[in-house]
Structures are given as structure tokens and as C-alpha cells.
Enzyme design. Structure first.
Site, PDB file in Angstrom:
ATOM      1  N   GLY A  45       0.844  -1.209   0.000  1.00 46.42           N
ATOM      2  CA  GLY A  45       0.000   0.000   0.000  1.00 46.42           C
ATOM      3  C   GLY A  45       0.867   1.241   0.000  1.00 46.42           C
ATOM      4  O   GLY A  45       2.061   1.181  -0.331  1.00 46.42           O
ATOM      5  N   ASN A  46       0.291   2.376   0.351  1.00 47.96           N
ATOM      6  CA  ASN A  46       1.081   3.612   0.461  1.00 47.96           C
ATOM      7  C   ASN A  46       0.448   4.521   1.512  1.00 47.96           C
ATOM      8  O   ASN A  46      -0.542   4.151   2.139  1.00 47.96           O
ATOM      9  CB  ASN A  46       1.208   4.300  -0.902  1.00 47.96           C
TER      10      ASN A  46
END
Ligand code: PMT
Length: 401
Positions: free
Chosen positions: A211-212
């Protein structure tokens, strides 16, 4: 509605509260407004032209005549302004305004102004309460001017009462509210705006993902601003803790880039404006393990495959949509953003750089530059709500041609 690009004419009259004008100018300039300051001769006793012009980035005038036989045109300045603010407005200046006593540059400019006028009175409590001042305030209101009432507190005389000029934030808010009320004529009424927001999560196994750091704040601010302007909003968000109870916003929660792509294309044909603020993972694991991966070995290799580029696909399938992309960069920012504008067939791109403090992921603020094929505009660091208003102002200006 933000004050970005608005022309603000500030007229300073001679009262101790004039020192607060520095903060007022700074606040407007920070919000990307253009500021021109004029002052009465008496105001020069309280603040200097040099400090006011340094902050406003424009020369400051207090007289009709310049040093080299030039003429400081009150008419030009009055017609230039989107709004005029008289702050601090002394009892004397207020009386002159309401009686047409045109004996200085401020009053001449005021009498030539066709724009909305805001008055922030400041004086000692008894002067503020005096029947003549009360009457002059009523007359100014009858003229259609906006009075920003004086506040109560300690005054320069040492007395306590009503007479302190409203704080700069209050004055800025009053002006912003005015511009908002002008656009709450629902400038995006009848338009459908699709916004992508937040991160995407690409599953590795049932408990892990790639993810981020995107929080979704930028996308949700855009959705709420578009809704305020009367648009029907389709907000497609990756996993984020942001919520909205706005009835005009149809919120669709997705997890991965593929899900986001599919959801976007459920609506894309009926969309007028598409804004891609999501931070979409460029790669996803080729295989998602059915069970939790055990830590048996010293290293683990996960093969990644390219995700679909949602925005690029939107660009390829564009028929009538006005398409806005974001570029989140850490180096060669402008070059990369302009490259994405072309490569993804966009109408406009919003650049934010992680090299700017307070910009990008998670923060409540952002600092952006907007590019089209022919224009570039740079904005100061602002709240994401204000940035959203700047972006939509820019979109609307482009649509109006
Ligand atoms: O959510 P916040 O915490 O408020 O943070 C906001 C933000 C930093 C995420 C936002 O302002 C932002 O910059 N969003 C775009 C982030 C990004 O992925 O930029 P990019 O330069 O990698 O992508 C360029 C554009 O293509 C973006 O509009 C992106 O949405 C889109 N894209 C990218 C890859 C992909 N597979 N599909 C896409 O649609």
C-alpha cells in the site's frame, strides 16, 4: 470559494489597529490573492509604506500624486478591485465615506469603487458607541457595504469595551464567505464529477498487502468542494478512514487498483469531470497466497506485475470528459508532471512534491502547481479544503474557456 487570484484593495486609515494590517495582507497573499494597499496620510503615522509594500508586493499609495509628477489613479485602483476593505476604519474615515467628503486618496478611491466594500471599524469604545458613529454605520450598511463589527477587549486607551478592529482572520473569513456566497449559485450544477481518492491495497496474502501513505484527505476535500458547488459527485476511494455524510456524494469503497478501475468504468460514460487524486499502486503481487505466508526462509521474493493505469485508460477512452490528473513527485517534478499530462491525455495536471514541507500524503495541507498545455499556476501551502477550491476554480475557468 478561495480568494486565490482575487484582487483585494485594502485601504488603511489612521488608527493604532493599523499594525494588524500586516497580518491581514500576509494572510491574503498566502492565499494567493493579489493585494493593493492605499492609506490615508494619517495612517502613515502608524505604519510605513515600506512594510506594507514589502508584504503586498505592490507599491503603496497615500497621495494622488507620485514623486515624479505621476498620477496615482484612484479610478483605476477602484475598478481593478474585486473587493475593497477599509481597515482599520476610523470614526473620521467612516464619517467622510458616508458624507462624500472626498479629501484624500482613500475616500476618492472608495467613491469610485463599484465592487463590494468591507468596513472594519476601530476606535475607542465611546467613539464606537457615539450616536454619530452608530448612524454612519447604519448609512454604510444601507449603501450595501459589509460591516465587520469591532470586537470587545482592551483598547489602546487602556479602557475595556467594544472598539478593537476585528482580527485579520475574521476579516479574511468575511471576504471568503462573500466569494463563497457568490459561487453558491452552484457553479457545477448539472455536472457529474468522478473523483478517485486514497491508496490502493494489493494483497500479498490474507493478512498483508502493498500500500502507500495516502489518507484520502485530498480526494475527500475535492469531493466536498465539488458537492458544495452543486455537482453530483461519485467518489471512488481506496481504504481510508475518511468519511462523508454529504448526500450529494456517492461514495464507493474499493481496495485494489483493479477494483478501482472497474468501479470507475461503471460510471465513466456519464461523467463530465474526472479527477484522479488516488495514489494507485503501480504493481501488485502476481499471485495472492491463499494462506498466511510463514516465515520459514531468510528471504522472500514476491513477483510483482504491473497494475492497470486507471487514469491513462480514462485518457484513452475520453470522449467529452474534462480530465484532471495528479502527479506526486520527488524529483524533476515539473518535467515529470508535464510528461504525465501528455502520456495520459489529460486536460490538466496538479503537481504536488514530497520535497515541499506540508505537501502530499497525510498532511491537512498541500502545496500545488497546476499545468495545462498552455498555462502554469503556482499556489502557496494551504489547507486541503482550500487547495480543492483552487483546483475546482481552475477547472471551471478552463471549462468556461
Ligand atoms: O490522500 P492524501 O493523504 O490527502 O494525499 C494526497 C495525494 C498525495 C495522494 C494526492 O495529492 C496525489 O498526489 N495523488 C496522486 C498520487 C500518485 O499516485 O501520483 P502518480 O504521479 O504516481 O500518478 C499520476 C496520476 O495517475 C495520478 O492521478 C494517479 O491517480 C494516476 N494513476 C497512477 C497509477 C495507476 N496505476 N493508476 C492511476 O490512475
Amino acid at each position: 470559494m478561495s480568494v486565490s487570484g482575487k484582487k483585494i484593495l485594502i485601504a488603511v486609515s489612521g488608527g493604532i489597529a493599523a499594525y494588524k494590517i500586516h497580518f491581514l495582507i500576509r494572510d491574503f497573499v498566502k492565499k494567493d490573492a493579489e493585494v493593493q494597499v492605499i492609506m490615508t496620510p494619517d495612517a502613515e503615522q502608524f505604519v510605513t509604506k515600506l512594510s506594507l509594500s514589502t508584504l503586498s508586493k505592490n507599491p503603496v499609495y497615500s497621495d494622488f500624486y507620485g514623486d515624479n509628477g505621476t498620477w496615482n489613479s484612484h479610478v483605476e485602483m477602484a475598478l481593478w478591485a474585486d473587493v475593497m476593505i477599509i481597515a482599520p476604519c476610523t470614526a473620521n474615515t467612516l464619517a467622510k465615506m458616508t458624507h462624500g467628503m472626498c479629501d484624500n486618496l482613500v475616500i476618492a478611491t472608495y467613491m469610485s469603487a463599484k465592487c463590494p466594500v468591507f468596513i472594519a471599524p476601530a476606535m475607542d469604545l465611546d467613539m464606537y458607541a457615539h450616536p454619530s458613529t452608530r448612524q454612519n454605520i447604519e448609512v454604510a450598511e444601507d449603501y450595501g457595504h459589509f460591516i465587520i463589527p469591532a470586537e470587545t477587549g482592551e483598547l489602546a486607551s487602556g479602557l475595556i469595551g467594544q472598539g478593537r478592529m476585528a482580527e485579520p482572520e475574521t476579516i479574511v473569513k468575511a471576504v471568503e464567505n462573500f466569494f463563497t456566497s457568490q459561487t453558491s449559485a452552484k457553479s457545477l450544477e448539472g455536472k457529474t464529477v468522478l473523483i478517485t481518492a486514497g491508496p490502493t491495497y494489493e494483497a500479498i496474502d490474507p493478512v498483508r498487502f502493498i500500500g502507500n501513505h495516502s489518507s484520502g484527505k485530498m480526494g475527500f476535500s475535492l469531493a466536498e468542494e465539488a458537492s458544495k458547488r452543486g455537482a453530483k459527485v461519485i467518489l471512488i476511494s481506496g481504504p481510508s478512514s475518511q468519511t462523508t455524510d454529504d448526500k450529494n456524494i456517492e461514495l464507493h469503497k474499493v481496495t485494489s487498483a483493479r477494483e478501482m478501475l472497474n468501479k470507475v468504468f461503471e460510471f465513466y460514460d456519464r461523467v463530465d469531470i474526472g479527477i484522479a487524486s488516488a495514489a494507485v499502486a503501480d504493481y501488485a503481487p502476481k499471485e495472492v497466497a491463499k494462506e498466511k505466508i510463514k516465515k520459514n526462509d531468510d528471504s522472500l521474493t514476491i513477483e510483482l506485475v504491473k497494475n492497470p493505469d486507471i487514469l491513462k485508460t480514462m485518457g484513452e477512452k475520453k470522449t467529452h470528459q474534462f480530465l484532471v490528473g495528479f502527479a506526486l513527485e520527488t524529483q524533476n517534478e515539473e518535467e515529470n508532471a508535464k510528461g504525465k499530462l501528455e502520456k495520459k491525455n489529460l486536460d490538466m495536471i496538479v503537481l504536488n512534491s514530497l520535497r515541499d514541507e506540508g505537501a502530499g500524503f497525510k498532511n491537512d495541507t498541500n502545496k500545488i502547481k497546476i499545468f495545462t498545455r498552455t498555462e502554469k499556476k503556482e499556489f502557496n501551502l494551504k489547507s486541503k479544503d482550500e487547495v480543492a477550491a483552487d483546483i475546482l476554480d481552475f477547472v471551471e475557468a478552463q471549462l468556461l474557456g
